[in-house]
Design a protein around this motif. Structure first.
Motif, PDB file in Angstrom:
ATOM      1  N   GLY A   1     -32.225  40.793 -54.439  1.00 54.42           N
ATOM      2  CA  GLY A   1     -32.520  41.635 -53.282  1.00 54.42           C
ATOM      3  C   GLY A   1     -31.249  42.075 -52.592  1.00 54.42           C
ATOM      4  O   GLY A   1     -30.225  41.417 -52.658  1.00 54.42           O
ATOM      5  N   ALA A   2     -31.329  43.165 -51.857  1.00 58.14           N
ATOM      6  CA  ALA A   2     -30.140  43.713 -51.237  1.00 58.14           C
ATOM      7  C   ALA A   2     -29.872  43.139 -49.864  1.00 58.14           C
ATOM      8  O   ALA A   2     -28.779  43.307 -49.340  1.00 58.14           O
ATOM      9  CB  ALA A   2     -30.286  45.219 -51.142  1.00 58.14           C
ATOM     10  N   GLY A   3     -30.868  42.476 -49.260  1.00 65.30           N
ATOM     11  CA  GLY A   3     -30.703  42.021 -47.896  1.00 65.30           C
ATOM     12  C   GLY A   3     -30.379  40.552 -47.810  1.00 65.30           C
ATOM     13  O   GLY A   3     -30.200  39.849 -48.805  1.00 65.30           O
ATOM     14  N   VAL A   4     -30.281  40.062 -46.555  1.00 63.60           N
ATOM     15  CA  VAL A   4     -30.061  38.649 -46.299  1.00 63.60           C
ATOM     16  C   VAL A   4     -31.397  37.922 -46.473  1.00 63.60           C
ATOM     17  O   VAL A   4     -32.405  38.339 -45.906  1.00 63.60           O
ATOM     18  CB  VAL A   4     -29.524  38.432 -44.871  1.00 63.60           C
ATOM     19  N   SER A   5     -31.371  36.876 -47.252  1.00 63.03           N
ATOM     20  CA  SER A   5     -32.593  36.138 -47.545  1.00 63.03           C
ATOM     21  C   SER A   5     -32.554  34.767 -46.878  1.00 63.03           C
ATOM     22  O   SER A   5     -31.555  34.050 -46.998  1.00 63.03           O
ATOM     23  CB  SER A   5     -32.731  35.973 -49.057  1.00 63.03           C
ATOM     24  N   GLN A   6     -33.640  34.408 -46.198  1.00 62.91           N
ATOM     25  CA  GLN A   6     -33.703  33.111 -45.539  1.00 62.91           C
ATOM     26  C   GLN A   6     -34.953  32.357 -45.991  1.00 62.91           C
ATOM     27  O   GLN A   6     -36.034  32.933 -46.095  1.00 62.91           O
ATOM     28  CB  GLN A   6     -33.751  33.266 -44.017  1.00 62.91           C
ATOM     29  N   THR A   7     -34.751  31.076 -46.254  1.00 58.30           N
ATOM     30  CA  THR A   7     -35.892  30.238 -46.622  1.00 58.30           C
ATOM     31  C   THR A   7     -35.788  28.885 -45.921  1.00 58.30           C
ATOM     32  O   THR A   7     -34.670  28.402 -45.669  1.00 58.30           O
ATOM     33  CB  THR A   7     -35.942  29.997 -48.142  1.00 58.30           C
ATOM     34  N   PRO A   8     -36.928  28.263 -45.567  1.00 55.63           N
ATOM     35  CA  PRO A   8     -38.261  28.845 -45.650  1.00 55.63           C
ATOM     36  C   PRO A   8     -38.466  29.857 -44.530  1.00 55.63           C
ATOM     37  O   PRO A   8     -37.728  29.874 -43.557  1.00 55.63           O
ATOM     38  CB  PRO A   8     -39.153  27.619 -45.456  1.00 55.63           C
ATOM     39  N   SER A   9     -39.496  30.659 -44.632  1.00 59.95           N
ATOM     40  CA  SER A   9     -39.786  31.593 -43.545  1.00 59.95           C
ATOM     41  C   SER A   9     -40.453  30.861 -42.380  1.00 59.95           C
ATOM     42  O   SER A   9     -40.290  31.255 -41.215  1.00 59.95           O
ATOM     43  CB  SER A   9     -40.674  32.736 -44.040  1.00 59.95           C
ATOM     44  N   ASN A  10     -41.175  29.804 -42.707  1.00 57.87           N
ATOM     45  CA  ASN A  10     -41.826  28.981 -41.683  1.00 57.87           C
ATOM     46  C   ASN A  10     -41.667  27.515 -42.048  1.00 57.87           C
ATOM     47  O   ASN A  10     -41.834  27.145 -43.208  1.00 57.87           O
ATOM     48  CB  ASN A  10     -43.323  29.284 -41.589  1.00 57.87           C
ATOM     49  N   LYS A  11     -41.382  26.714 -41.043  1.00 53.91           N
ATOM     50  CA  LYS A  11     -41.263  25.274 -41.267  1.00 53.91           C
ATOM     51  C   LYS A  11     -41.878  24.559 -40.076  1.00 53.91           C
ATOM     52  O   LYS A  11     -41.455  24.771 -38.935  1.00 53.91           O
ATOM     53  CB  LYS A  11     -39.787  24.879 -41.429  1.00 53.91           C
ATOM     54  N   VAL A  12     -42.856  23.717 -40.365  1.00 57.26           N
ATOM     55  CA  VAL A  12     -43.450  22.876 -39.323  1.00 57.26           C
ATOM     56  C   VAL A  12     -43.070  21.440 -39.640  1.00 57.26           C
ATOM     57  O   VAL A  12     -43.262  20.986 -40.764  1.00 57.26           O
ATOM     58  CB  VAL A  12     -44.984  23.044 -39.277  1.00 57.26           C
ATOM     59  N   THR A  13     -42.533  20.747 -38.667  1.00 59.89           N
ATOM     60  CA  THR A  13     -42.113  19.382 -38.887  1.00 59.89           C
ATOM     61  C   THR A  13     -42.466  18.533 -37.677  1.00 59.89           C
ATOM     62  O   THR A  13     -42.845  19.041 -36.625  1.00 59.89           O
ATOM     63  CB  THR A  13     -40.595  19.318 -39.166  1.00 59.89           C
ATOM     64  N   GLU A  14     -42.341  17.248 -37.849  1.00 59.84           N
ATOM     65  CA  GLU A  14     -42.627  16.329 -36.751  1.00 59.84           C
ATOM     66  C   GLU A  14     -41.333  15.937 -36.061  1.00 59.84           C
ATOM     67  O   GLU A  14     -40.264  15.878 -36.687  1.00 59.84           O
ATOM     68  CB  GLU A  14     -43.341  15.088 -37.285  1.00 59.84           C
ATOM     69  N   LYS A  15     -41.451  15.649 -34.826  1.00 63.15           N
ATOM     70  CA  LYS A  15     -40.306  15.181 -34.031  1.00 63.15           C
ATOM     71  C   LYS A  15     -39.630  14.018 -34.746  1.00 63.15           C
ATOM     72  O   LYS A  15     -40.295  13.090 -35.214  1.00 63.15           O
ATOM     73  CB  LYS A  15     -40.812  14.763 -32.648  1.00 63.15           C
ATOM     74  N   GLY A  16     -38.300  14.105 -34.828  1.00 64.67           N
ATOM     75  CA  GLY A  16     -37.531  13.047 -35.450  1.00 64.67           C
ATOM     76  C   GLY A  16     -37.188  13.279 -36.911  1.00 64.67           C
ATOM     77  O   GLY A  16     -36.344  12.576 -37.478  1.00 64.67           O
ATOM     78  N   LYS A  17     -37.819  14.267 -37.531  1.00 63.69           N
ATOM     79  CA  LYS A  17     -37.563  14.522 -38.937  1.00 63.69           C
ATOM     80  C   LYS A  17     -36.289  15.353 -39.131  1.00 63.69           C
ATOM     81  O   LYS A  17     -35.779  15.982 -38.200  1.00 63.69           O
ATOM     82  CB  LYS A  17     -38.752  15.265 -39.563  1.00 63.69           C
ATOM     83  N   TYR A  18     -35.835  15.402 -40.394  1.00 67.00           N
ATOM     84  CA  TYR A  18     -34.654  16.169 -40.793  1.00 67.00           C
ATOM     85  C   TYR A  18     -35.104  17.485 -41.420  1.00 67.00           C
ATOM     86  O   TYR A  18     -36.078  17.520 -42.171  1.00 67.00           O
ATOM     87  CB  TYR A  18     -33.851  15.325 -41.785  1.00 67.00           C
ATOM     88  N   VAL A  19     -34.370  18.556 -41.104  1.00 66.93           N
ATOM     89  CA  VAL A  19     -34.734  19.885 -41.592  1.00 66.93           C
ATOM     90  C   VAL A  19     -33.501  20.600 -42.146  1.00 66.93           C
ATOM     91  O   VAL A  19     -32.403  20.465 -41.590  1.00 66.93           O
ATOM     92  CB  VAL A  19     -35.336  20.728 -40.444  1.00 66.93           C
ATOM     93  N   GLU A  20     -33.703  21.333 -43.231  1.00 69.74           N
ATOM     94  CA  GLU A  20     -32.652  22.203 -43.769  1.00 69.74           C
ATOM     95  C   GLU A  20     -33.177  23.622 -43.854  1.00 69.74           C
ATOM     96  O   GLU A  20     -34.288  23.867 -44.341  1.00 69.74           O
ATOM     97  CB  GLU A  20     -32.233  21.739 -45.169  1.00 69.74           C
TER      98      GLU A  20
END
Lengths: 112, 111
Positions: A1-20
């Motif tokens: 693709g030609a544009g900037v790509s971001q993943t995930p588009s949506n992330k639901v997590t619980e308080k205290g968890k680690y996210v990338e």
């Protein structure tokens, strides 16, 4: 693709968890930025990379936030021990040095 | 400090004109304007540099008053496609394109 790509588009997590959150910039863009946007607000600067190094990380709110760009292309924003206040849309942008930022569509993070 | 934008919101009929203002308390190197539609990424409109000329993008133009650290975005003969939230982003000298965005101006165009 030609544009900037971001993943995930949506992330639901619980308080205290680690996210990338991942950002794949436009090929050849050496500058990469992370911004955070809360509802009804303008984007808020977090960190800027020029190549592989973080040239300015003054916007990171605390040491739970960290970002890397090991090969000068893809970047990962890492959030440890997430808090409800971290909920926002995380935007990545890249630039070829002309001043114009090309934004991705963002990763919406919800911390329950 | 975040630049201040005014008005916060404006509703126009198609074909009407509008002005959006952006004011900073800091000495600026440049002012950038972006438009963001709901649920989408911000899209670049134009940059105004210190000492530079007034810029134009289609029927949208902007100016930068360096003495007052203010920029204005002029939308003439507005079209439905102009709807969205407009953000100014300010850059200080040697800022490496690091922008501080205002809180935005929501523009609604009605037929």
């Amino acid at each position: 693709g030609a544009g900037v790509s971001q993943t995930p588009s949506n992330k639901v997590t619980e308080k205290g968890k680690y996210v990338e959150l991942r950002c794949d910039p436009i090929s050849g863009h050496t500058a990469l930025y992370w911004y955070r946007q809360s509802l009804g607000q303008g984007p808020e600067f977090l960190i800027y990379f020029q190549g592989t190094g973080a040239a300015d990380d003054s916007g990171l709110p605390n040491d739970r936030f960290f970002a890397v760009r090991p090969e000068g292309s893809v970047s990962t924003l890492k959030i440890q021990r997430t808090e409800r206040g971290d909920s926002a849309v995380y935007l990545c942008a890249s630039s070829r040095g002309t001043g114009e930022l090309f934004f991705g569509e963002g990763s919406r993070l919800t911390v329950l | 400090q975040q630049p201040v934008q005014s008005p916060q919101a404006v509703i126009l009929r198609e074909g009407e004109d509008a002005v959006i203002n952006c004011s900073s308390s800091k000495a600026l190197y440049s002012v950038h304007w972006y438009r963001q539609k709901h649920g989408e990424a911000p899209v670049f409109l134009m940059i105004l540099l210190k000492g530079g000329e007034q810029m134009r993008h289609e029927k949208i133009s902007a100016s930068f008053n360096e003495k007052k650290q203010q920029s204005s975005l002029y939308l003439t003969a507005s079209q439905l496609s102009y709807s969205g939230t407009y953000f100014c982003g300010t850059e200080v000298p040697f800022g490496n394109e690091k922008l501080t965005f205002g809180t935005g101006t929501r523009l609604t165009i009605i037929p």
